[in-house]
Design an enzyme around this catalytic site. Structure first.
Site, PDB file in Angstrom:
ATOM      1  N   GLU A 110       8.891   6.342   4.914  1.00  0.00           N
ATOM      2  CA  GLU A 110       8.505   6.132   3.522  1.00  0.00           C
ATOM      3  C   GLU A 110       9.651   6.469   2.570  1.00  0.00           C
ATOM      4  OE1 GLU A 110       3.791   6.662   2.984  1.00  0.00           O
ATOM      5  OE2 GLU A 110       4.774   8.436   3.841  1.00  0.00           O
ATOM      6  N   GLU A 124       0.241   6.802  10.841  1.00  0.00           N
ATOM      7  CA  GLU A 124      -0.663   7.859  10.379  1.00  0.00           C
ATOM      8  C   GLU A 124      -2.109   7.663  10.817  1.00  0.00           C
ATOM      9  OE1 GLU A 124       2.784   8.217   7.470  1.00  0.00           O
ATOM     10  OE2 GLU A 124       1.821   6.658   8.661  1.00  0.00           O
TER      11      GLU A 124
END
Length: 262
Positions: free
Chosen positions: A111, A132
């Site tokens: 990210e 995730e």
């Protein structure tokens, strides 16, 4: 020990992340990066490169222990809004930020890379993804938005929901990275990223800043407001001494070419 070390050479700031043995990002990493932002805004820095010290991982992911502790109320009380603000500040920095994916990157590590302007990797046994969902959560550092913007809605959905870790070659194919150094090359991802950064650092500073601003704010379909902003910034650059000098030099080259061809 600090997680980030910074060197500045040829107007390029190189930031190297190191947090052995797991090479995971923590609130300390974010605090250090946040503290660096004013320095990166100074005029003697014309481009920024992010890399990692580990041969296997750029940044493995955000510390699962920190995530768990924070969810239980015993963490460092870091806030996702703070993460979002920091990554947005990187996006809005008026100079290019280039990530050298010096190893695999997942979760928060990827990210962070997604928030930069250009990503470079070296081909090899590395993998990138946002897995995730494997622990029942979602990418919370802007990954759902930035990955979608880069690779498209369906591809992003596929990568996050399955979840899938993609190879450097697949990352290039999908548009997740912009440059791929061959595995057998002596050049590293960091070498290539620094080379790109040095090249951009030689370009007119205001032009680089305005192009980055316009590209970051671009919308689809094309907006009349953005076209008006583009025209205004174009006119501003046309009246700078640097642009006028460069235009004059090109005009002189063209004049000589016409004379030689006559």
């Amino acid at each position: 020990m600090p997680h980030l070390t910074v060197t500045i050479e040829d107007q390029v700031a190189t930031i190297i992340f190191s947090n052995p043995p797991l090479q995971v990002m923590t609130p300390t990493t974010l605090d250090e990066l946040n503290a660096l932002m004013p320095r990166l805004r100074e005029d003697d820095v014309r481009a920024v490169v992010l890399g990692g010290s580990d041969a296997k991982y750029f940044i493995r992911h955000f510390s699962v222990e920190e995530i768990n502790a924070n969810a239980s109320g015993g963490g460092n009380n870091w806030d996702l809004n703070d993460v979002h603000n920091l990554f947005l500040e990187i996006e809005h920095l008026p100079k290019p930020v280039i990530t050298a994916l010096t190893g695999s990157a997942m979760g928060g590590g990827l990210e962070l890379a997604l928030a930069t302007d250009i990503r470079v990797a070296k081909d090899g046994p590395f993998r990138y993804g946002l897995p995730e969902i494997s622990i029942g959560i979602l990418p919370g550092g802007g990954g759902t938005q930035r990955l979608t913007a880069l690779v498209g809605r369906s591809r992003a959905m596929d990568i996050m929901l399955r979840p899938r870790l993609v190879s450097p070659a697949q990352a290039l194919q999908y548009g997740l990275i912009e440059e791929l150094v061959p595995e057998d090359a002596s050049e590293t991802a960091l070498d290539r990223a620094q080379s790109i950064a040095r090249s951009i650092a030689t370009r007119p500073r205001m032009a680089v800043a305005h192009i980055k601003r316009l590209v970051r704010q671009a919308v689809s379909p094309v907006s009349k407001d953005m076209l008006a902003l583009e025209a205004r910034l174009y006119d501003e650059l046309m009246h700078t001494p640097e642009a006028q000098e460069l235009l004059k030099a090109i005009a002189e080259v063209h004049r000589k070419e016409r004379e030689e061809s006559a």
